[in-house]
Design an enzyme around this catalytic site. Sequence first.
Site: not given
Length: 280
Positions: A2-3, A110, A153
């Site tokens: 889930p985000e 799990r 970056k």
Amino acid sequence: MPELPEVETVRTHLAPYVVGKRIVQVEVNAPNVLKNTTVPGFRNRVVGKRIEGLVRRGKYLQFLLSGEQAVLVHLRMTGKLLYRPALQEEPRARLRLHLQKGLLVYEDVRTFGGFWLVPKTGPTGVPGYDTLGPDAAGEAFTAAYLRQCLAGKKRMIKALLLDQHVVAGLGNIYVDEALFAAHIRPDRQAATISRTEVGKLHAAIGRVLAQGLAHGGTTIRDFVDSNGREGTNQSFLQVYGREGMPCPHCGTRLVYTKVSGRGTRYCPHCQRKRRRTQHV
């Protein structure tokens, strides 16, 4: 996993059922979900406490209890927090909090998810939590902040956006969707993204998160809200899970590749590489 939109959906649906309720009993069927305490220790610290609030930071939920303690939760891949009005047979229930009215049930096939007992204020000592970056849906995550993170970056933009130390809450689904909406290839170096593109990317992140929230999250396999309902945002995704299908904008076949070890979908036309290096 889930985000942000999925975890926020759980929070908003669950809060009316649990906030203000006292915990009267704790039942733990899988002690390994308790990450920094024992079953007796957890029970002694939470039974009798009232849930005063439920907040989200990134992909974590925090139950604020009366007193000085809070319970921090991460659902990981298959964890589910469900509200039940009454006790029922649930073979996958790993933990139950019996409330004055109803139960809060944690299911996890799990058992990758976890619960931590933490102080309500100050550092928690939980690896990965104390070093989270600004929340992707919060006021501190601005276009100016994102520009600063990208400047100089060499990392690929997708890897940077997935870094929870940079911005908290984004994952594979919404990063792919945001990069597509901003017309940025996921394997571009962060430093090559222009100021204008950063603004578009920041706005795209906000839009795809808002869309996910509006549709109750994205259910690919396991995600359900606190009432056991699946999200519907998967029906509105533009690139995630659509590899080999035509791009909804230009018709080019969508591509699947790996970026920093993560499965990635993009349109080779709409998100084509830039010939000239650009700087934030």
